[in-house]
Design a protein around this motif. Structure first.
Motif, PDB file in Angstrom:
ATOM      1  N   GLY A 174      10.280  -7.404  -6.009  1.00 29.72           N
ATOM      2  CA  GLY A 174       9.567  -6.723  -4.933  1.00 29.72           C
ATOM      3  C   GLY A 174       9.870  -5.241  -4.878  1.00 29.72           C
ATOM      4  N   HIS A 175      11.164  -4.892  -4.873  1.00 24.55           N
ATOM      5  CA  HIS A 175      11.468  -3.460  -4.750  1.00 24.55           C
ATOM      6  C   HIS A 175      11.192  -2.707  -6.049  1.00 24.55           C
ATOM      7  N   SER A 176      11.234  -3.393  -7.203  1.00 24.83           N
ATOM      8  CA  SER A 176      10.921  -2.716  -8.462  1.00 24.83           C
ATOM      9  C   SER A 176       9.440  -2.350  -8.537  1.00 24.83           C
ATOM     10  N   VAL A 177       8.577  -3.275  -8.131  1.00 22.34           N
ATOM     11  CA  VAL A 177       7.135  -3.010  -8.152  1.00 22.34           C
ATOM     12  C   VAL A 177       6.781  -1.884  -7.194  1.00 22.34           C
ATOM     13  N   ALA A 178       7.321  -1.942  -5.973  1.00 25.44           N
ATOM     14  CA  ALA A 178       7.009  -0.901  -4.987  1.00 25.44           C
ATOM     15  C   ALA A 178       7.564   0.453  -5.410  1.00 25.44           C
ATOM     16  N   LEU A 179       8.754   0.448  -5.985  1.00 28.12           N
ATOM     17  CA  LEU A 179       9.358   1.699  -6.442  1.00 28.12           C
ATOM     18  C   LEU A 179       8.511   2.343  -7.527  1.00 28.12           C
ATOM     19  N   ALA A 180       8.079   1.538  -8.499  1.00 25.95           N
ATOM     20  CA  ALA A 180       7.269   2.084  -9.590  1.00 25.95           C
ATOM     21  C   ALA A 180       5.919   2.582  -9.090  1.00 25.95           C
ATOM     22  N   ALA A 181       5.250   1.784  -8.254  1.00 22.80           N
ATOM     23  CA  ALA A 181       3.928   2.169  -7.781  1.00 22.80           C
ATOM     24  C   ALA A 181       3.984   3.426  -6.914  1.00 22.80           C
ATOM     25  N   THR A 182       4.967   3.497  -6.024  1.00 26.23           N
ATOM     26  CA  THR A 182       5.055   4.640  -5.116  1.00 26.23           C
ATOM     27  C   THR A 182       5.466   5.905  -5.856  1.00 26.23           C
ATOM     28  N   ALA A 183       6.428   5.775  -6.781  1.00 26.79           N
ATOM     29  CA  ALA A 183       6.923   6.954  -7.486  1.00 26.79           C
ATOM     30  C   ALA A 183       5.901   7.479  -8.486  1.00 26.79           C
ATOM     31  N   LEU A 184       5.357   6.589  -9.326  1.00 25.40           N
ATOM     32  CA  LEU A 184       4.406   7.041 -10.342  1.00 25.40           C
ATOM     33  C   LEU A 184       3.086   7.495  -9.720  1.00 25.40           C
ATOM     34  N   GLY A 185       2.704   6.871  -8.604  1.00 22.82           N
ATOM     35  CA  GLY A 185       1.486   7.294  -7.916  1.00 22.82           C
ATOM     36  C   GLY A 185       1.687   8.526  -7.069  1.00 22.82           C
ATOM     37  N   ARG A 186       2.970   8.975  -6.974  1.00 18.55           N
ATOM     38  CA  ARG A 186       3.326  10.144  -6.147  1.00 18.55           C
ATOM     39  C   ARG A 186       2.695  10.042  -4.764  1.00 18.55           C
ATOM     40  N   LEU A 187       2.849   8.843  -4.169  1.00 20.62           N
ATOM     41  CA  LEU A 187       2.283   8.596  -2.847  1.00 20.62           C
ATOM     42  C   LEU A 187       3.131   9.289  -1.791  1.00 20.62           C
ATOM     43  N   ASP A 188       2.468   9.991  -0.909  1.00 25.22           N
ATOM     44  CA  ASP A 188       3.155  10.707   0.168  1.00 25.22           C
ATOM     45  C   ASP A 188       3.165   9.811   1.402  1.00 25.22           C
ATOM     46  N   LEU A 190      10.015  11.829 -14.585  1.00 21.07           N
ATOM     47  CA  LEU A 190       9.867  10.803 -13.558  1.00 21.07           C
ATOM     48  C   LEU A 190       9.917   9.404 -14.157  1.00 21.07           C
ATOM     49  N   VAL A 191       9.240   9.208 -15.285  1.00 21.72           N
ATOM     50  CA  VAL A 191       9.252   7.890 -15.933  1.00 21.72           C
ATOM     51  C   VAL A 191      10.674   7.535 -16.376  1.00 21.72           C
ATOM     52  N   THR A 192      11.349   8.475 -17.007  1.00 18.82           N
ATOM     53  CA  THR A 192      12.732   8.233 -17.435  1.00 18.82           C
ATOM     54  C   THR A 192      13.632   7.985 -16.239  1.00 18.82           C
ATOM     55  N   SER A 193      13.443   8.760 -15.192  1.00 17.56           N
ATOM     56  CA  SER A 193      14.265   8.604 -13.987  1.00 17.56           C
ATOM     57  C   SER A 193      14.017   7.263 -13.322  1.00 17.56           C
ATOM     58  N   LEU A 194      12.764   6.829 -13.318  1.00 15.00           N
ATOM     59  CA  LEU A 194      12.422   5.545 -12.711  1.00 15.00           C
ATOM     60  C   LEU A 194      13.146   4.402 -13.408  1.00 15.00           C
ATOM     61  N   LEU A 195      13.146   4.441 -14.742  1.00  9.61           N
ATOM     62  CA  LEU A 195      13.841   3.397 -15.496  1.00  9.61           C
ATOM     63  C   LEU A 195      15.347   3.426 -15.230  1.00  9.61           C
ATOM     64  N   GLY A 196      15.934   4.615 -15.285  1.00 12.92           N
ATOM     65  CA  GLY A 196      17.367   4.721 -15.067  1.00 12.92           C
ATOM     66  C   GLY A 196      17.768   4.370 -13.653  1.00 12.92           C
ATOM     67  N   PHE A 197      17.022   4.865 -12.670  1.00 11.31           N
ATOM     68  CA  PHE A 197      17.335   4.619 -11.265  1.00 11.31           C
ATOM     69  C   PHE A 197      17.259   3.128 -10.953  1.00 11.31           C
ATOM     70  N   ASN A 198      16.201   2.482 -11.423  1.00  7.94           N
ATOM     71  CA  ASN A 198      16.052   1.050 -11.158  1.00  7.94           C
ATOM     72  C   ASN A 198      17.119   0.235 -11.883  1.00  7.94           C
ATOM     73  N   HIS A 253      11.068  16.312  -7.263  1.00  6.64           N
ATOM     74  CA  HIS A 253       9.945  17.079  -7.831  1.00  6.64           C
ATOM     75  C   HIS A 253      10.020  17.130  -9.366  1.00  6.64           C
ATOM     76  N   LEU A 254      10.070  15.947  -9.976  1.00  9.36           N
ATOM     77  CA  LEU A 254      10.209  15.847 -11.422  1.00  9.36           C
ATOM     78  C   LEU A 254       8.847  15.891 -12.100  1.00  9.36           C
ATOM     79  N   SER A 255       8.863  16.295 -13.365  1.00  2.85           N
ATOM     80  CA  SER A 255       7.652  16.213 -14.176  1.00  2.85           C
ATOM     81  C   SER A 255       7.376  14.746 -14.498  1.00  2.85           C
ATOM     82  N   THR A 256       6.184  14.481 -15.032  1.00  7.04           N
ATOM     83  CA  THR A 256       5.810  13.088 -15.292  1.00  7.04           C
ATOM     84  C   THR A 256       6.774  12.417 -16.263  1.00  7.04           C
ATOM     85  N   GLY A 257       7.124  13.108 -17.353  1.00 14.52           N
ATOM     86  CA  GLY A 257       8.062  12.535 -18.318  1.00 14.52           C
ATOM     87  C   GLY A 257       9.423  12.286 -17.704  1.00 14.52           C
TER      88      GLY A 257
END
Length: 472
Positions: free
Chosen positions: A269-283, A342-350, A336-340
């Motif tokens: 649950g939290h992995s899906v929401a984290l990825a969707a919110t972060a990659l979608g840059r939802l405010d 952000l993807v790397t950070s998402l994997l490491g953070f999760n 305020h990370l760049s897309t690249g």
């Protein structure tokens, strides 16, 4: 002869007077200066992939003296009226450039006034301004010349400390500890303000990834609300349900299955929401999400007292995990990370979150299984649910705009991570040892082999004789 002697006497008296008055003046003036040293400016840099953000913290008195813009008694409204003038002044005195001398673009953003205090200065007001420094395309963002003389060009005793607050490629991501880059001050020999040479060294995606793994682990470890939600759902997992109450046990294998399903569902649950919110840059506003998390903990505490959704704990963990994942994404959004990146950070953070979460569940597992078999289990379970529910109510009120001491106390629990890990480790070993000793005591003894009696050969022979006689 009289006149020379009178002249000499007067001269000696004058020298003696100067010798007394000057030191006295210096001594009387030294005390206030030592007691109230002037505050310095601070420039905090956030290094991104293609730009550098700067936060300027400027004492208003010195700023007014240097710029001629009176902010000594300014309010938010008057600052808004003078914003254009302030931006023009700042823009004239901030000139970053490449090592080859090519100018960077400077954009002055938001401004505000605040009260603060530095060591030994006492409280004072400061102007806080945000700026974005952008180098020419294709140039190195990690090495540049920082030509900066805000305030210093007029107040020669003023000092500017330049620090780095965030540098993802160097593994500096938490924003709490800063690294000093250098100091800007007037050169008293030439009465000029030399530019600061900034060299941040080499950065890499690997260092950023490892830093995000650590940040994710720290976030779940110090996030008291996330831990309480997971643990309160796991607390009744080994128990059976009779009617509308917890009663009896389900067995070790079933308990392990429940704990595993709850943990995996919360993770999903939290992995899906984290990825969707972060990659979608939802405010997304943070307070509804934080309030939702507090409500989820309260529901888990009530469930630990009386079953609300028996057998569906995994589904509930997955649904509530979506809200927890949105809260995790706020950490990445602030960087305020760049897309690249952000993807790397998402994997490491999760990954960091999951590793620490797995560690905590493994440490809590032996105690959960042992607790379910103790006579005092109901009292301990109700106590844990009561404490958790109280913390959840405090958080819910605080996140809805009602600050309270319960929420502050619950938040402070996250600062005692060493004590928490030590307690979980000790109880895990104690519970494991108790389980092994109990099983050894209750294990049935193997039957002893019967001793062979002297009559056995005689009986065997007699049986053989009987069989032979029967055959004849």
């Amino acid at each position: 002869m009289t006149r020379p002697r009178n002249w000499l006497t007067a001269a000696l008296r004058l020298v003696a007077g100067i010798a007394i008055v000057v030191p006295a003046t210096l001594l009387t003036g030294a005390s206030p200066a030592a007691a109230h040293p002037m505050p310095h400016s601070v420039v905090e840099l956030d290094v991104h992939q293609t730009s550098v953000s700067a936060r300027l913290e400027l004492p208003t008195d010195d700023f007014s003296r240097a710029s001629g813009i009176d902010l000594s008694n300014a309010t938010g409204a008057t600052l808004a009226q003078q914003a254009k003038t302030v931006r023009t002044y700042l823009d004239k005195h901030i000139h970053p450039a490449t090592a080859q001398g090519a100018a960077w673009q400077v954009s002055i953003g938001g401004m505000s006034l605040s009260s603060t205090e530095q060591t030994s200065t006492g409280p004072y007001r400061e102007l806080v301004a945000e700026a974005v420094l952008t180098p020419p395309a294709g140039t190195d963002v990690r090495r540049f010349t920082f030509d900066y003389d805000v305030i210093v060009h007029q107040v020669v005793t003023h000092t500017v400390l330049v620090t780095v607050r965030q540098d993802w490629a160097a593994g500096q991501v938490d924003g709490e500890d800063t690294t000093q880059v250098g100091t800007i001050r007037t050169d008293t020999r030439t009465m000029t303000v030399p530019a600061l040479k900034v060299d941040l060294g080499e950065g890499s995606a690997w260092r950023g990834f490892l830093a995000m793994v650590k940040l994710g682990g720290d976030h779940i470890l110090t996030g008291t609300d996330h831990l309480l939600f997971l643990l309160i759902l796991l607390l009744p997992a080994p128990l059976a349900v009779t009617g509308r109450r917890w009663d009896g046990l389900v067995g070790a294998r079933s308990a392990l299955g429940r704990i595993g399903r709850i943990t995996l569902a919360f993770t999903a649950g939290h992995s899906v929401a984290l990825a969707a919110t972060a990659l979608g840059r939802l405010d997304i506003p943070d307070w509804p999400v934080e309030a939702f998390i507090a409500a989820s903990i309260l529901v888990g505490a009530i469930h630990a007292v009386r079953p609300l959704f028996p057998g569906k704990e995994a589904l509930v963990a997955g649904v509530f995990g979506l809200g927890h994942g949105m809260a995790f994404s706020f950490v990445l959004a602030e960087m305020h990370l760049s897309t690249g990146q952000l993807v790397t950070s998402l994997l490491g953070f999760n990954l960091g979150i999951e590793l620490v979460q797995l560690l905590l569940v493994c440490l809590a597992l032996p105690s959960l299984l042992v607790l379910a078999r103790l006579r005092i289990q109901p009292a301990l379970r109700l106590t844990g649910a009561l404490l958790t529910g109280t913390a959840a109510l405090g958080w819910l009120a605080d996140r809805l705009g009602l600050p309270n001491s319960v929420a502050r106390t619950a938040d402070s629990a996250g600062s005692h991570t060493t004590l928490m890990l030590t307690a979980l480790t000790v109880t895990a070993f104690a519970a494991t040892g108790w389980t092994l000793v109990t099983r050894r005591r209750t294990r049935p003894e193997p039957p002893e082999p019967s001793a062979r009696t002297p009559s056995e050969p005689h009986d065997r022979n007699r049986s053989t004789e009987t069989a032979d006689s029967a055959a004849t």
